[in-house]
Design a protein around this motif. Sequence first.
Motif, PDB file in Angstrom:
ATOM      1  N   VAL A 331     -55.886  -9.586 -45.867  1.00 60.13           N
ATOM      2  CA  VAL A 331     -56.892  -9.280 -44.849  1.00 60.13           C
ATOM      3  C   VAL A 331     -56.192  -9.082 -43.512  1.00 60.13           C
ATOM      4  N   SER A 332     -56.429  -7.932 -42.882  1.00 55.98           N
ATOM      5  CA  SER A 332     -55.854  -7.681 -41.565  1.00 55.98           C
ATOM      6  C   SER A 332     -56.423  -6.381 -41.018  1.00 55.98           C
ATOM      7  N   THR A 333     -55.858  -5.904 -39.934  1.00 58.52           N
ATOM      8  CA  THR A 333     -56.271  -4.612 -39.392  1.00 58.52           C
ATOM      9  C   THR A 333     -55.571  -3.494 -40.161  1.00 58.52           C
ATOM     10  N   GLU A 334     -56.095  -2.274 -40.036  1.00 57.05           N
ATOM     11  CA  GLU A 334     -55.549  -1.146 -40.777  1.00 57.05           C
ATOM     12  C   GLU A 334     -54.073  -0.917 -40.461  1.00 57.05           C
ATOM     13  N   ASP A 335     -53.716  -0.967 -39.176  1.00 55.61           N
ATOM     14  CA  ASP A 335     -52.328  -0.726 -38.776  1.00 55.61           C
ATOM     15  C   ASP A 335     -51.401  -1.801 -39.338  1.00 55.61           C
ATOM     16  N   ARG A 336     -51.829  -3.063 -39.257  1.00 51.61           N
ATOM     17  CA  ARG A 336     -51.002  -4.155 -39.762  1.00 51.61           C
ATOM     18  C   ARG A 336     -50.854  -4.085 -41.278  1.00 51.61           C
ATOM     19  N   LEU A 337     -51.920  -3.673 -41.948  1.00 57.55           N
ATOM     20  CA  LEU A 337     -51.852  -3.556 -43.411  1.00 57.55           C
ATOM     21  C   LEU A 337     -50.837  -2.499 -43.824  1.00 57.55           C
ATOM     22  N   LYS A 338     -50.741  -1.428 -43.069  1.00 60.84           N
ATOM     23  CA  LYS A 338     -49.745  -0.392 -43.368  1.00 60.84           C
ATOM     24  C   LYS A 338     -48.332  -0.952 -43.216  1.00 60.84           C
ATOM     25  N   GLU A 339     -48.135  -1.770 -42.186  1.00 64.06           N
ATOM     26  CA  GLU A 339     -46.819  -2.387 -41.983  1.00 64.06           C
ATOM     27  C   GLU A 339     -46.486  -3.336 -43.132  1.00 64.06           C
ATOM     28  N   ILE A 340     -47.469  -4.113 -43.559  1.00 67.82           N
ATOM     29  CA  ILE A 340     -47.244  -5.083 -44.647  1.00 67.82           C
ATOM     30  C   ILE A 340     -46.981  -4.359 -45.967  1.00 67.82           C
ATOM     31  N   GLU A 341     -47.704  -3.242 -46.171  1.00 65.63           N
ATOM     32  CA  GLU A 341     -47.490  -2.458 -47.394  1.00 65.63           C
ATOM     33  C   GLU A 341     -46.058  -1.937 -47.447  1.00 65.63           C
ATOM     34  N   LYS A 342     -45.544  -1.492 -46.307  1.00 64.61           N
ATOM     35  CA  LYS A 342     -44.147  -1.043 -46.243  1.00 64.61           C
ATOM     36  C   LYS A 342     -43.191  -2.193 -46.501  1.00 64.61           C
ATOM     37  N   LEU A 343     -43.540  -3.372 -45.972  1.00 65.21           N
ATOM     38  CA  LEU A 343     -42.698  -4.552 -46.160  1.00 65.21           C
ATOM     39  C   LEU A 343     -42.554  -4.907 -47.636  1.00 65.21           C
ATOM     40  N   PHE A 344     -43.653  -4.828 -48.388  1.00 61.88           N
ATOM     41  CA  PHE A 344     -43.653  -5.248 -49.786  1.00 61.88           C
ATOM     42  C   PHE A 344     -43.227  -4.139 -50.746  1.00 61.88           C
ATOM     43  N   SER A 345     -43.202  -2.904 -50.274  1.00 66.22           N
ATOM     44  CA  SER A 345     -42.893  -1.796 -51.176  1.00 66.22           C
ATOM     45  C   SER A 345     -41.395  -1.573 -51.258  1.00 66.22           C
ATOM     46  N   LYS A 346     -41.021  -0.794 -52.261  1.00 73.37           N
ATOM     47  CA  LYS A 346     -39.621  -0.406 -52.404  1.00 73.37           C
ATOM     48  C   LYS A 346     -39.218   0.498 -51.255  1.00 73.37           C
ATOM     49  N   LYS A 347     -38.026   0.319 -50.780  1.00 73.65           N
ATOM     50  CA  LYS A 347     -37.531   1.222 -49.741  1.00 73.65           C
ATOM     51  C   LYS A 347     -37.416   2.627 -50.314  1.00 73.65           C
ATOM     52  N   LYS A 348     -37.969   3.588 -49.588  1.00 69.58           N
ATOM     53  CA  LYS A 348     -38.060   4.960 -50.104  1.00 69.58           C
ATOM     54  C   LYS A 348     -36.700   5.569 -50.419  1.00 69.58           C
ATOM     55  N   LEU A 349     -35.653   5.126 -49.703  1.00 68.03           N
ATOM     56  CA  LEU A 349     -34.340   5.724 -49.898  1.00 68.03           C
ATOM     57  C   LEU A 349     -33.445   4.907 -50.830  1.00 68.03           C
ATOM     58  N   THR A 350     -34.050   3.909 -51.517  1.00 73.48           N
ATOM     59  CA  THR A 350     -33.253   3.112 -52.446  1.00 73.48           C
ATOM     60  C   THR A 350     -32.684   4.016 -53.534  1.00 73.48           C
ATOM     61  N   VAL A 351     -31.408   3.874 -53.826  1.00 73.01           N
ATOM     62  CA  VAL A 351     -30.786   4.737 -54.817  1.00 73.01           C
ATOM     63  C   VAL A 351     -31.144   4.261 -56.214  1.00 73.01           C
ATOM     64  N   THR A 352     -31.051   5.174 -57.166  1.00 72.35           N
ATOM     65  CA  THR A 352     -31.273   4.815 -58.552  1.00 72.35           C
ATOM     66  C   THR A 352     -30.122   3.924 -59.004  1.00 72.35           C
ATOM     67  N   ASN A 353     -30.448   2.675 -59.293  1.00 75.41           N
ATOM     68  CA  ASN A 353     -29.393   1.678 -59.477  1.00 75.41           C
ATOM     69  C   ASN A 353     -29.197   1.287 -60.934  1.00 75.41           C
ATOM     70  N   VAL A 354     -29.018   2.250 -61.812  1.00 77.60           N
ATOM     71  CA  VAL A 354     -28.730   1.942 -63.206  1.00 77.60           C
ATOM     72  C   VAL A 354     -27.342   1.302 -63.287  1.00 77.60           C
ATOM     73  N   HIS A 355     -27.280   0.162 -63.955  1.00 78.37           N
ATOM     74  CA  HIS A 355     -26.016  -0.557 -64.088  1.00 78.37           C
ATOM     75  C   HIS A 355     -25.443  -0.255 -65.466  1.00 78.37           C
ATOM     76  N   ILE A 356     -24.457   0.629 -65.514  1.00 83.78           N
ATOM     77  CA  ILE A 356     -23.942   1.119 -66.794  1.00 83.78           C
ATOM     78  C   ILE A 356     -23.380  -0.024 -67.643  1.00 83.78           C
ATOM     79  N   PHE A 357     -22.689  -0.965 -67.019  1.00 80.68           N
ATOM     80  CA  PHE A 357     -22.140  -2.096 -67.776  1.00 80.68           C
ATOM     81  C   PHE A 357     -23.261  -2.857 -68.487  1.00 80.68           C
TER      82      PHE A 357
END
Length: 531
Positions: A331-357
């Motif tokens: 529960v919060s304001t619309e702007d704050r909820l957008k910030e929290i959603e970004k906080l909990f979501s995966k970073k958009k630029l995270t690389v594909t991190n398949v660990h071959i080993f």
Amino acid sequence: MEQLIELLNEPLILVFVILFLGSWLGQIKIKGLSLGAAGVLLVAMVFGHFGYEVSPIIQNLGLSLFIVAIGLQAGPSFFRMMRSKGMIFGIIALVIVTISVITTIIVAKTFHISPALSVGLMTGALTSTPGLAAALQATGDPLASVGYGIAYPFGVLAVVLFVQLLPRIANIDLKKDLQKAKDPIKTEQSPEMIKVIVTNSKFHKKTLRELDFSKKSIVISRIIRNRQTMIALSDSVILLGDKLVAVGVQPELDAFSKEIGKKVDVDLENPDNIQLQKITVESDELIGKSLKELNLRQTYGATVTRIVRNGIEIRQNPNMPLIRGDVLTVVSTEDRLKEIEKLFSKKKLTVTNVHIFSISTILLLGILVGMIPINIPGFGTITLGIAGGPLFVALIIGHFGRLGPIHVRYYGPANQVIQELGLVLFLAGAGTTAGQGLIDVIQTEGLKLVLAGTLITIIPIVFGYLISKKIFKLSVVHSLGALSGGMTSTPALGALNQLIDSEDPAIAYAAAYPFALIFVAIAAQLIVFFL
């Protein structure tokens, strides 16, 4: 033309031509339905009929990658669901698969269909590619792919039509039915919401921080004062006559309401600036941290009122570590909820991190486990094979996430890449092998196979729904969601989501789906002994 034929004799060119044509065919939609990856199987069957064959090594590599990705995806929820109320959905999935097995045995005996074709029909009716993989391993007969290819299209269509037509034919209001029926998400520890008016003068002009409910499950989410609703923050001051919106387990809520005032029944109308939003925990940086550590109230002016974990609403504890996939009601304001959603979501630029080993180790261990002979009294000796072994190992490692140097908490799309690539390589190989006998089978047993596949699809659908509704007393929405998961039908879930704006269908589907995956793979190997 001769040059084209020569090119197709090159193994890699053949594979990628099949993948190109098959994926193109799979993308074609007719009234919202498409073949998906099964398009690769059908194209590969055509090539197989004309004598082309994809290398078994490519097929087995694809199978292993696909099965490992499935195991890693299902592992985190599979074992947790077995310890929770979500086992209801596991039982429903088991019932659906068991009825499918019984129906398949009866149909095979009645129509005199070979074991390989019968098991293939069952996995196609259940739209389960891991099941097909297990069937091919168990029978060693490519005709299983033919049965799968024949039953699959109707398997997809039947569940979608059932989900769409049942509420209309029975004239069911899904929202009202959902409210009245038993909710499998809730347990004795699930939070409830009450509104309490402050009448005890000792709480007058006290802040929420001074009330200190940290040792309890109670969360004050909003304060209603003079018909205005405010977000409850740690430094919010409470006045006599304020109405507090409290969320927590019922016994603690009862004690709280008696201590601070009394329960009231008032309409809760949030102003435009206050919203509720469900946010999923995905960020690697936040997994393992508690709500107390995140301090969302102080930092963002937001309150977490509910937590759903593995499809079950759980009691909130400020010190409880969050895990990937937790769904928080904030529960919060619309702007704050957008910030929290970004906080909990995966970073958009995270690389594909398949660990071959890690992937290589799981594959190696899985294949070795798959070679171990298992003696079943009365049935003889079986092995888990290339399908079962990697699946078993991936489920265990996927559950823990890390075992020594092996870690498998990949960025979501990374696992999807492994799964999709493995699936199409496996289907390309299985299809070309099956295609060599496709025409003969269709000419001699075509109509019989279509009828058999129809029965193996429809009977589990009807029984699965009736058991969910009549025995477990679930709502129509939860019953259809569990049915979609038990039949491993993602298109059916999509159709159900279009009928009602709720997360309940997805919860039921997600709870039943991993169980169905495992049960079909096991059943596909065991059913051979009965045929």
